[in-house]
Design a protein around this motif. Structure first.
Motif, mmCIF file in Angstrom:
data_model
loop_
_atom_site.group_PDB
_atom_site.id
_atom_site.type_symbol
_atom_site.label_atom_id
_atom_site.label_comp_id
_atom_site.label_asym_id
_atom_site.label_seq_id
_atom_site.Cartn_x
_atom_site.Cartn_y
_atom_site.Cartn_z
ATOM 1 N N GLY A 4 -17.791 -5.992 64.894
ATOM 2 C CA GLY A 4 -18.102 -4.588 65.077
ATOM 3 C C GLY A 4 -16.919 -3.657 64.917
ATOM 4 N N GLU A 5 -15.803 -4.148 64.428
ATOM 5 C CA GLU A 5 -14.605 -3.327 64.265
ATOM 6 C C GLU A 5 -14.493 -2.883 62.809
ATOM 7 N N VAL A 6 -14.295 -1.602 62.599
ATOM 8 C CA VAL A 6 -14.142 -1.052 61.259
ATOM 9 C C VAL A 6 -12.659 -0.849 60.979
ATOM 10 N N THR A 7 -12.195 -1.380 59.855
ATOM 11 C CA THR A 7 -10.799 -1.199 59.457
ATOM 12 C C THR A 7 -10.731 -0.757 58.011
ATOM 13 N N LYS A 8 -9.606 -0.171 57.640
ATOM 14 C CA LYS A 8 -9.305 0.135 56.241
ATOM 15 C C LYS A 8 -8.218 -0.845 55.813
ATOM 16 N N ARG A 9 -8.473 -1.579 54.735
ATOM 17 C CA ARG A 9 -7.540 -2.602 54.261
ATOM 18 C C ARG A 9 -6.957 -2.135 52.932
ATOM 19 N N PHE A 10 -5.651 -2.148 52.846
ATOM 20 C CA PHE A 10 -4.944 -1.723 51.633
ATOM 21 C C PHE A 10 -4.224 -2.918 51.039
ATOM 22 N N GLU A 11 -4.546 -3.252 49.792
ATOM 23 C CA GLU A 11 -3.953 -4.390 49.089
ATOM 24 C C GLU A 11 -2.698 -3.930 48.352
ATOM 25 N N ILE A 12 -1.589 -4.642 48.561
ATOM 26 C CA ILE A 12 -0.313 -4.280 47.949
ATOM 27 C C ILE A 12 0.310 -5.526 47.332
ATOM 28 N N ASP A 31 -4.973 7.133 63.286
ATOM 29 C CA ASP A 31 -5.880 6.008 63.052
ATOM 30 C C ASP A 31 -5.242 4.709 63.532
ATOM 31 N N THR A 32 -6.050 3.832 64.084
ATOM 32 C CA THR A 32 -5.558 2.548 64.582
ATOM 33 C C THR A 32 -6.173 1.368 63.851
ATOM 34 N N GLY A 33 -6.928 1.618 62.780
ATOM 35 C CA GLY A 33 -7.602 0.540 62.063
ATOM 36 C C GLY A 33 -7.097 0.321 60.655
ATOM 37 N N ASN A 34 -5.835 0.625 60.377
ATOM 38 C CA ASN A 34 -5.262 0.418 59.049
ATOM 39 C C ASN A 34 -4.607 -0.954 58.971
ATOM 40 N N VAL A 35 -4.922 -1.692 57.901
ATOM 41 C CA VAL A 35 -4.334 -3.010 57.687
ATOM 42 C C VAL A 35 -3.724 -3.052 56.291
ATOM 43 N N LEU A 36 -2.430 -3.387 56.224
ATOM 44 C CA LEU A 36 -1.755 -3.571 54.937
ATOM 45 C C LEU A 36 -1.736 -5.066 54.647
ATOM 46 N N HIS A 37 -2.229 -5.441 53.481
ATOM 47 C CA HIS A 37 -2.221 -6.855 53.076
ATOM 48 C C HIS A 37 -1.304 -6.939 51.855
ATOM 49 N N ILE A 38 -0.149 -7.554 52.042
ATOM 50 C CA ILE A 38 0.898 -7.584 51.024
ATOM 51 C C ILE A 38 1.051 -8.992 50.477
ATOM 52 N N THR A 39 0.956 -9.126 49.157
ATOM 53 C CA THR A 39 1.227 -10.396 48.485
ATOM 54 C C THR A 39 2.646 -10.305 47.955
ATOM 55 N N LEU A 40 3.540 -11.152 48.448
ATOM 56 C CA LEU A 40 4.961 -11.093 48.125
ATOM 57 C C LEU A 40 5.318 -12.132 47.062
ATOM 58 N N THR A 41 5.920 -11.655 45.958
ATOM 59 C CA THR A 41 6.347 -12.542 44.876
ATOM 60 C C THR A 41 7.793 -12.242 44.512
ATOM 61 N N ASP A 42 8.387 -13.151 43.736
ATOM 62 C CA ASP A 42 9.719 -12.959 43.170
ATOM 63 C C ASP A 42 9.576 -13.184 41.672
ATOM 64 N N ASP A 43 9.553 -12.093 40.921
ATOM 65 C CA ASP A 43 9.328 -12.132 39.474
ATOM 66 C C ASP A 43 8.033 -12.882 39.149
ATOM 67 N N VAL A 86 1.615 -11.265 53.665
ATOM 68 C CA VAL A 86 2.012 -10.615 54.912
ATOM 69 C C VAL A 86 0.916 -9.613 55.255
ATOM 70 N N THR A 87 0.374 -9.739 56.440
ATOM 71 C CA THR A 87 -0.646 -8.807 56.906
ATOM 72 C C THR A 87 -0.055 -7.983 58.039
ATOM 73 N N ILE A 88 -0.174 -6.669 57.899
ATOM 74 C CA ILE A 88 0.374 -5.761 58.906
ATOM 75 C C ILE A 88 -0.773 -4.947 59.491
ATOM 76 N N ALA A 89 -1.061 -5.173 60.766
ATOM 77 C CA ALA A 89 -2.000 -4.325 61.498
ATOM 78 C C ALA A 89 -1.187 -3.088 61.869
ATOM 79 N N LEU A 90 -1.306 -2.058 61.067
ATOM 80 C CA LEU A 90 -0.414 -0.904 61.119
ATOM 81 C C LEU A 90 -0.542 -0.145 62.441
ATOM 82 N N PHE A 91 0.558 -0.112 63.206
ATOM 83 C CA PHE A 91 0.593 0.657 64.444
ATOM 84 C C PHE A 91 0.604 2.140 64.080
#
Length: 172
Positions: A4-12, A31-43, A86-91
């Motif tokens: 039942g929790e609504v969040t906004k997820r941003f793919e980076i 807002d307290t429901g922002n989530v950053l989802h970061i895929t980390l690569t090196d080249d 890396v997932t960041i539940a954005l404060f």
């Protein structure tokens, strides 16, 4: 939506060594429901974050803040099939109206003494329409407008009467 929790997820997609622009996105102040989802690569190669500590450092108009995977309830978690996500539940204290810049600091090695800082990415924060300056609308608003008009008219009448009395007194 989970539990039942609504969040906004941003793919980076973030390359650790090359500055690349991410898709623009905007969060809303408070807002307290922002989530950053970061895929980390090196080249283009996934960065294995096994055993690492990741800090997300935010530079915002009101100062700098951070979130930490090494702290309990630090808002940062590491995972994914290649262990490069890396997932960041954005404060909400990590962003403020205006442009916000972010970079990841990755601590690795047996004693977490090796530091590598990622390229930066940014996003925008806007003020919500409902904020501390918003006036709540009520059914009494037309009455308030009418009373304010009556008060303004009474002031005009009183000023005119005072001016007439002054003019009469000056004429004598």
């Amino acid at each position: 939506m989970a539990n039942g929790e609504v969040t906004k997820r941003f793919e980076i997609a973030l390359d650790i060594s090359r500055s690349i622009s991410n898709r623009e996105f905007t969060v809303v102040e408070g807002d307290t429901g922002n989530v950053l989802h970061i895929t980390l690569t090196d080249d283009g190669v996934p960065v294995d974050l096994s055993g690492c500590r990741v800090l997300a450092i935010f530079s915002k108009s009101t100062g700098t803040s951070s979130q930490d995977s090494g702290a309990e309830d630090g808002g940062v978690s590491i995972g994914g099939a290649a262990n490069n996500e890396v997932t960041i539940a954005l404060f909400n204290a990590s962003f403020a109206p205006g442009m916000v810049e972010c970079e990841l600091q990755v601590y690795s090695g047996t004693d977490l003494a090796t530091l590598v800082t990622s390229a930066k990415f940014n996003f925008t924060c806007r003020r919500g329409i409902l904020n501390d300056e918003t006036v709540q609308s009520t059914g009494e608003y037309p009455l308030l407008v009418g009373l304010m008009a009556q008060a303004a008219h009474a002031v005009e009448v009183a000023e005119a009467a005072a001016a007439a009395a002054y003019a009469a007194a000056a004429a004598t």
